[in-house]
Design a protein around this motif. Structure first.
Motif, mmCIF file in Angstrom:
data_model
loop_
_atom_site.group_PDB
_atom_site.id
_atom_site.type_symbol
_atom_site.label_atom_id
_atom_site.label_comp_id
_atom_site.label_asym_id
_atom_site.label_seq_id
_atom_site.Cartn_x
_atom_site.Cartn_y
_atom_site.Cartn_z
ATOM 1 N N ASN A 1 0.787 -1.274 0.151
ATOM 2 C CA ASN A 1 -0.125 -0.112 0.054
ATOM 3 C C ASN A 1 0.893 1.362 0.010
ATOM 4 O O ASN A 1 0.605 2.196 -0.709
ATOM 5 N N THR A 2 1.893 1.168 0.740
ATOM 6 C CA THR A 2 2.807 2.397 0.845
ATOM 7 C C THR A 2 3.558 2.507 -0.585
ATOM 8 O O THR A 2 3.431 3.742 -1.192
ATOM 9 N N TYR A 3 3.840 1.581 -1.259
ATOM 10 C CA TYR A 3 4.442 1.544 -2.470
ATOM 11 C C TYR A 3 3.691 2.164 -3.484
ATOM 12 O O TYR A 3 3.996 3.152 -4.345
ATOM 13 N N GLY B 1 3.721 -3.255 -12.104
ATOM 14 C CA GLY B 1 3.002 -3.361 -13.304
ATOM 15 C C GLY B 1 1.419 -3.093 -13.285
ATOM 16 O O GLY B 1 0.737 -2.413 -13.944
ATOM 17 N N PHE B 2 1.019 -3.073 -11.743
ATOM 18 C CA PHE B 2 -0.508 -2.880 -11.573
ATOM 19 C C PHE B 2 -0.355 -1.015 -11.779
ATOM 20 O O PHE B 2 -1.295 -0.691 -12.354
ATOM 21 N N PHE B 3 0.665 -0.530 -11.102
ATOM 22 C CA PHE B 3 0.692 1.042 -11.074
ATOM 23 C C PHE B 3 0.806 1.341 -12.533
ATOM 24 O O PHE B 3 -0.113 2.479 -13.026
ATOM 25 N N VAL B 4 1.627 0.901 -13.415
ATOM 26 C CA VAL B 4 1.819 1.356 -14.783
ATOM 27 C C VAL B 4 0.372 0.954 -15.389
ATOM 28 O O VAL B 4 0.171 2.046 -16.408
ATOM 29 N N SER B 5 -0.292 -0.074 -15.283
ATOM 30 C CA SER B 5 -1.350 -0.235 -16.124
ATOM 31 C C SER B 5 -2.561 0.802 -15.767
ATOM 32 O O SER B 5 -3.179 1.455 -16.673
ATOM 33 N N ASN B 6 -2.218 1.419 -14.250
ATOM 34 C CA ASN B 6 -3.396 2.315 -14.128
ATOM 35 C C ASN B 6 -2.882 3.940 -14.478
ATOM 36 O O ASN B 6 -3.629 4.575 -14.979
ATOM 37 N N ALA B 7 -1.576 4.251 -14.539
ATOM 38 C CA ALA B 7 -0.984 5.133 -14.726
ATOM 39 C C ALA B 7 -1.205 5.694 -16.325
ATOM 40 O O ALA B 7 -1.131 6.786 -16.597
ATOM 41 N N LEU B 8 -1.180 4.825 -17.449
ATOM 42 C CA LEU B 8 -1.007 4.952 -18.460
ATOM 43 C C LEU B 8 -2.301 5.049 -19.178
ATOM 44 O O LEU B 8 -2.577 5.642 -20.314
ATOM 45 N N TRP B 9 -3.367 4.390 -18.627
ATOM 46 C CA TRP B 9 -4.847 4.200 -19.177
ATOM 47 C C TRP B 9 -5.575 4.556 -18.001
ATOM 48 O O TRP B 9 -5.933 4.136 -17.236
ATOM 49 N N ASP B 10 -6.217 5.752 -18.431
ATOM 50 C CA ASP B 10 -7.496 6.177 -17.445
ATOM 51 C C ASP B 10 -8.435 5.139 -16.961
ATOM 52 O O ASP B 10 -8.954 5.069 -15.921
ATOM 53 N N HIS B 11 -8.910 4.658 -18.105
ATOM 54 C CA HIS B 11 -10.041 3.642 -18.008
ATOM 55 C C HIS B 11 -9.725 2.179 -18.131
ATOM 56 O O HIS B 11 -10.402 1.369 -18.835
ATOM 57 N N HIS B 12 -8.747 1.751 -17.447
ATOM 58 C CA HIS B 12 -8.005 0.430 -17.503
ATOM 59 C C HIS B 12 -9.057 -0.435 -16.472
ATOM 60 O O HIS B 12 -9.595 -0.077 -15.524
#
Length: 193
Positions: free
Chosen positions: A86-88, A159-170
């Motif tokens: 959660n911190t990361y 990977g979870f972070f990148v998926s959400n950072a790059l695509w607003d409606h992931h």
């Protein structure tokens, strides 16, 4: 006053570079947005790259993680991994502008990704691997490749972070708690004694 000026410059650089990318922002743009002269910017930072490096240093999460690993973890593997995860993810979300800047201009600044990797990811990897080693020594985890498992854990979070950072409606957009819970449940079931 000097610190306030530096903070204004870094805030302006972060905002502009997030919006336009590193290569499309000039020192003049940064100075104008910060409300200072170009000479003032150059007095604090010799180059535009120096400004970006200061932004990266300013947003480092390593000091917090060093404190977390040294003083805040309980020794309970599942709870500790939940706190680490959660911190990361919270730090990565807070630093999303830095991530976006570095991905936009990764071809122009090939050493930049290495700097981030060396200064942050490798240090966090070492902290997590050392934590796993201590869990093994206490008889709470089976013998594992501590570095390899730290890589697996952190790569999953990244990977979870990148998926959400790059695509607003992931499809993962509102699944953070579920993702973290399942990641930890699966990880712990594979390594506990």
């Amino acid at each position: 006053m000097k610190k306030d000026t530096k903070d204004k410059i870094l805030a302006a650089a972060t905002t502009l570079m997030t919006e336009r990318g590193y290569s499309n922002v000039s020192v003049k743009d940064i100075a104008s947005t910060a409300g200072v002269s170009e000479m003032t910017v150059f007095r604090h930072y010799e180059t535009k790259l120096g400004i970006l490096q200061a932004v990266l240093h300013h947003h480092s999460y390593i000091p917090y993680f060093e404190h977390l690993f040294a003083q805040e973890l309980s020794g309970d593997l599942a709870n500790d991994l939940q706190q680490i995860a959660n911190t990361y993810l919270a730090f990565m979300e807070k630093n999303k502008p830095i991530f976006l800047i570095t991905t936009q201009d990764r071809n122009l600044l090939p050493g930049l990704m290495d700097t981030i990797s060396d200064n942050q990811t490798k240090q966090l990897l070492q902290l997590l691997a050392a934590y796993f080693q201590s869990q093994i020594e206490q008889g709470k985890m089976k013998e594992i490749d501590t570095k390899g498992q730290a890589i697996v854990f952190l790569t999953s979070l990244f990977g979870f972070f990148v998926s959400n950072a790059l695509w607003d409606h992931h499809f993962l957009k509102d699944q953070r708690d579920t993702f973290v819970h399942n990641l930890i449940t699966n990880f712990v079931s594979g390594v506990i004694v």
